[in-house]
Design an enzyme around this catalytic site. Structure first.
Site, mmCIF file in Angstrom:
data_model
loop_
_atom_site.group_PDB
_atom_site.id
_atom_site.type_symbol
_atom_site.label_atom_id
_atom_site.label_comp_id
_atom_site.label_asym_id
_atom_site.label_seq_id
_atom_site.Cartn_x
_atom_site.Cartn_y
_atom_site.Cartn_z
ATOM 1 N N ASP A 9 -117.408 -4.660 68.292
ATOM 2 C CA ASP A 9 -118.030 -4.904 69.594
ATOM 3 C C ASP A 9 -117.488 -3.847 70.564
ATOM 4 O O ASP A 9 -116.269 -3.688 70.688
ATOM 5 C CB ASP A 9 -117.624 -6.312 70.046
ATOM 6 C CG ASP A 9 -118.308 -6.736 71.336
ATOM 7 O OD1 ASP A 9 -118.509 -5.882 72.231
ATOM 8 O OD2 ASP A 9 -118.632 -7.926 71.451
ATOM 9 N N ASP A 33 -125.504 -3.626 77.292
ATOM 10 C CA ASP A 33 -125.497 -3.697 78.763
ATOM 11 C C ASP A 33 -125.079 -5.096 79.223
ATOM 12 O O ASP A 33 -124.189 -5.258 80.077
ATOM 13 C CB ASP A 33 -126.923 -3.365 79.238
ATOM 14 C CG ASP A 33 -126.983 -2.879 80.664
ATOM 15 O OD1 ASP A 33 -125.925 -2.709 81.289
ATOM 16 O OD2 ASP A 33 -128.118 -2.659 81.144
HETATM 17 N N1 AR6 Z 1 -121.177 -3.829 70.817
HETATM 18 C C1 AR6 Z 1 -121.660 -2.798 70.058
HETATM 19 N N2 AR6 Z 1 -122.955 -2.660 69.733
HETATM 20 C C2 AR6 Z 1 -123.816 -3.598 70.189
HETATM 21 C C3 AR6 Z 1 -123.410 -4.688 71.003
HETATM 22 C C4 AR6 Z 1 -122.015 -4.789 71.312
HETATM 23 N N3 AR6 Z 1 -121.538 -5.775 72.056
HETATM 24 N N4 AR6 Z 1 -124.515 -5.439 71.304
HETATM 25 C C5 AR6 Z 1 -125.572 -4.837 70.716
HETATM 26 N N5 AR6 Z 1 -125.154 -3.739 70.025
HETATM 27 P P1 AR6 Z 1 -129.164 -2.190 72.928
HETATM 28 P P2 AR6 Z 1 -130.847 0.138 73.640
HETATM 29 C C6 AR6 Z 1 -125.942 -2.749 69.256
HETATM 30 O O1 AR6 Z 1 -130.370 -3.061 72.855
HETATM 31 O O2 AR6 Z 1 -131.615 0.047 72.379
HETATM 32 C C7 AR6 Z 1 -130.663 -3.408 77.480
HETATM 33 O O3 AR6 Z 1 -131.404 -4.514 77.913
HETATM 34 C C8 AR6 Z 1 -127.343 -3.115 68.859
HETATM 35 O O4 AR6 Z 1 -127.321 -3.814 67.619
HETATM 36 O O5 AR6 Z 1 -127.949 -2.711 73.601
HETATM 37 O O6 AR6 Z 1 -130.375 1.484 74.112
HETATM 38 C C9 AR6 Z 1 -130.531 -2.325 78.530
HETATM 39 O O7 AR6 Z 1 -130.448 -2.871 79.825
HETATM 40 C C10 AR6 Z 1 -128.003 -1.759 68.732
HETATM 41 O O8 AR6 Z 1 -127.728 -1.177 67.446
HETATM 42 O O9 AR6 Z 1 -129.503 -0.773 73.656
HETATM 43 C C11 AR6 Z 1 -131.795 -1.534 78.347
HETATM 44 O O10 AR6 Z 1 -132.882 -2.130 79.022
HETATM 45 C C12 AR6 Z 1 -127.285 -0.900 69.783
HETATM 46 O O11 AR6 Z 1 -126.100 -1.630 70.111
HETATM 47 C C13 AR6 Z 1 -132.038 -1.598 76.857
HETATM 48 O O12 AR6 Z 1 -131.392 -2.791 76.415
HETATM 49 C C14 AR6 Z 1 -128.077 -0.634 71.050
HETATM 50 O O13 AR6 Z 1 -128.810 -1.783 71.420
HETATM 51 C C15 AR6 Z 1 -131.402 -0.439 76.125
HETATM 52 O O14 AR6 Z 1 -131.755 -0.515 74.752
#
Ligand code: AR6
Length: 170
Positions: A9, A33
């Site tokens: 995480d 986020d």
């Molecule tokens: N730690 C590490 N990786 C994570 C975590 C965590 N706590 N949570 C999710 N992931 P995303 P994006 C992974 O959706 O695609 C938001 O609403 C997840 O499995 O967080 O860039 C923002 O406000 C995936 O592989 O980011 C934007 O609106 C990766 O992190 C939008 O999402 C990225 O998933 C950005 O979307």
């Protein structure tokens, strides 16, 4: 620069700076986020609002990065960047690469030596891991930076394997 891959995480990472996969509003969302704002506390959002008002009234453009405090997180700073939404009809990999180089530039300005990245754009923004991982790894490898360690923090086994393959091929 060392590149490390860990499963875990992003909010647990004890590094100088962790990277937020934000959106242009800088006002929060789901995924990484949501986790960062939840665990870091309201100080991060307050600084994001100030940055919006003073520097980016229309929002932070895709591919750019800005730093804030990290509130209650173990890191010293959060560097927020906006990844591209994946498109089947348009290659946006230059914007994903730009997120990584702009984050490292911001890290250099802060004096951050260790930086943890999530797999930007591979969640809500729909980028296939197999496409995003080599873009992320190659952008970091090619960057001219004083950062000494880049740690990719992958949330699940599939993401970890995609980054492992990309690192082996780089
Ligand atoms: N730690 C590490 N990786 C994570 C975590 C965590 N706590 N949570 C999710 N992931 P995303 P994006 C992974 O959706 O695609 C938001 O609403 C997840 O499995 O967080 O860039 C923002 O406000 C995936 O592989 O980011 C934007 O609106 C990766 O992190 C939008 O999402 C990225 O998933 C950005 O979307």
């Amino acid at each position: 620069m060392r590149i490390e891959l860990v499963k875990g995480d992003i909010t647990d990472q004890q590094v100088d700076a962790i990277v937020n996969a934000a959106n242009s509003s800088l006002l929060g969302g789901g995924g990484v986020d949501g986790a960062i704002h939840r665990r870091g506390g309201p100080g991060i959002l307050a600084e994001c609002k100030r940055i919006r008002a003073e520097r980016w009234p229309e929002g932070l453009p895709t591919g750019r990065a800005v730093a804030t405090i990290a509130g209650r997180l173990p890191a010293k700073w959060v560097i927020h960047t906006v990844g591209p939404v994946h498109s089947r009809s348009e290659d946006r990999s230059h914007l994903l690469a730009s997120c990584h180089t702009e984050v490292l530039k911001a890290a250099d300005e802060l004096g951050a030596k260790t930086v943890a990245f999530p797999a930007i754009s591979t969640g809500v923004y729909g980028y296939p891991l197999e496409l995003a991982a080599p873009v992320a790894i190659n952008a970091v490898k090619a960057a001219e930076t004083q950062v000494e360690e880049v740690r990719f923090v992958l949330f699940d086994e599939a993401a970890y394997r995609a980054f492992e393959r990309a690192l082996a091929d780089a």
